[in-house]
Design an enzyme around this catalytic site. Structure first.
Site, mmCIF file in Angstrom:
data_model
loop_
_atom_site.group_PDB
_atom_site.id
_atom_site.type_symbol
_atom_site.label_atom_id
_atom_site.label_comp_id
_atom_site.label_asym_id
_atom_site.label_seq_id
_atom_site.Cartn_x
_atom_site.Cartn_y
_atom_site.Cartn_z
ATOM 1 N N LEU A 144 5.234 90.869 38.684
ATOM 2 C CA LEU A 144 3.971 90.652 38.012
ATOM 3 C C LEU A 144 3.591 89.192 38.220
ATOM 4 C CD1 LEU A 144 4.510 92.406 34.530
ATOM 5 C CD2 LEU A 144 3.173 93.281 36.452
ATOM 6 N N ASP A 145 2.306 88.905 38.361
ATOM 7 C CA ASP A 145 1.863 87.522 38.456
ATOM 8 C C ASP A 145 2.338 86.751 37.232
ATOM 9 O OD1 ASP A 145 0.562 88.066 40.798
ATOM 10 O OD2 ASP A 145 -1.448 88.121 39.917
ATOM 11 N N ARG A 146 2.494 85.464 37.411
ATOM 12 C CA ARG A 146 2.993 84.619 36.319
ATOM 13 C C ARG A 146 2.136 84.754 35.055
ATOM 14 N NH1 ARG A 146 3.995 78.060 36.757
ATOM 15 N NH2 ARG A 146 4.894 77.777 34.677
ATOM 16 N N THR A 148 0.252 87.300 34.174
ATOM 17 C CA THR A 148 0.127 88.678 33.699
ATOM 18 C C THR A 148 1.286 89.008 32.769
ATOM 19 O OG1 THR A 148 -0.936 89.318 35.780
ATOM 20 C CG2 THR A 148 -0.071 91.094 34.419
ATOM 21 N N HIS A 243 -2.504 90.427 43.633
ATOM 22 C CA HIS A 243 -3.782 90.105 42.972
ATOM 23 C C HIS A 243 -4.798 91.252 43.066
ATOM 24 C CE1 HIS A 243 -2.900 85.522 43.698
ATOM 25 N NE2 HIS A 243 -2.013 86.102 42.896
#
Length: 321
Positions: A144-146, A148, A243
């Site tokens: 997961l993105d930082r 998110t 993304h």
């Protein structure tokens, strides 16, 4: 896994790979056993031949086999003042949504990376390993993105990791997100099916763009609550590109609240006035069926308090409008 040396950073270790460790890449294996070491240093050790398998040099993509003998050199595992202390693991322990003997599902906090690197000394996986020194295997299933938050799968066995990777590749893991988008959503559900391509800008910043020569990407947006200035939507991912939700939302002309990379500056400033201090993107649900047993796993993560508070402020504004 058997080691001929004590678990310390001052002596060479010779580690024999057992069946449960087989199949993983050597770089990921080293990240597990050199706790707190930046990924860049792991690659440097491999490049210089300081790490060897069966007495020979190997590349980072080499996959370990049962019986392999791995030479792990002495390394300063943690920079002073930067290791994942017990507090980091304890905080994450309070965010475990589901756990059995093969799998752990964590409600990852926003602002925490899933792993160390790119200037970060540690992330979720390093903190978990530090807090569970007895665990023989802990690996990220996906990322997961930082910024998110929400459901993050972590395998406790190599066989579970392989199974989940296969389910992810075949689209058999249902991943649902909650996102707050700019503007008033018109109509019902909408599918965005446009390819995405990663690119590198000057300074090393990674961006993702809609591009005809990119990789296939498909997101299904469903409106949940319409506010005066924004819309809360649920997004079902059919693919898992970098993304993806953020770029697809921007492609629709309704970027995510708090998105500093692909978002709208005026909208972001307005959301900050209402208390938003992060990207409004939350992985709220994961579901899949284990092929061998038919066991159904369905885990959900509630919205964090700060995101719920923002929605309450948007609703209050609408009621008084």
């Amino acid at each position: 896994m058997k080691s001929s040396e004590p678990q310390g950073g001052s002596r060479v270790r010779q580690v024999t790979i057992e069946a449960e460790q087989a199949g993983q890449r050597i770089d990921n294996f080293l990240m597990r056993h050199l706790k707190g070491v930046p990924r860049s240093l792991v690659y440097r050790l491999l490049r210089k031949g300081q790490v060897r398998v069966n007495r020979g040099r190997i590349k980072p993509e080499y996959r370990l086999q049962t019986g392999d003998l791995v030479r792990i050199p002495p390394v300063q595992s943690r920079e002073p003042g930067t290791p994942p202390g017990p507090g980091a693991g304890q905080r994450l322990a309070g965010r475990i949504l589901y756990e059995d003997e093969r799998l752990l599902v964590l409600d990852k906090p926003s602002g925490t990376a899933v792993h160390g690197g790119s200037g970060l000394s540690f992330g979720v996986i390093e903190a978990l390993r530090a807090s569970r020194p007895e665990a023989r295997f802990l690996e990220l299933v996906h990322r997961l993105d930082r910024e998110t938050s929400g459901c993050l799968l972590i395998a406790k066995r190599r066989s579970e990791l392989r199974m989940l990777h296969e389910l992810l590749r075949s689209g058999a893991v249902e991943k649902r997100y909650l996102a707050l988008l700019k503007g008033h959503w018109e109509g019902g559900p909408r599918t965005v099916d446009v390819p995405l391509r990663k690119s590198q800008l000057r300074g090393g910043e990674r961006m993702v763009r809609v591009s005809a020569d990119g990789k296939a990407a498909r997101s299904r947006f469903s409106p949940l609550t319409r506010y005066r200035e924004a819309t809360l939507v649920e997004v079902l991912l059919d693919t898992g590109r970098t993304h993806q939700i953020r770029v697809h939302a921007a492609h629709l002309g309704q970027p995510l609240a708090g998105d500093e990379k692909y978002g709208d500056a005026v909208f972001n400033r307005r959301m900050r006035e209402l208390g938003l201090r992060r990207l409004f993107l939350h992985a709220h649900s994961l579901a899949f069926t284990r092929p061998e047993s038919g066991e159904e796993i369905h885990v959900s993560a509630p919205l964090d308090d700060d995101l719920r508070a923002l929605l309450q402020r948007l609703e209050a504004e609408q009621d008084h409008g």
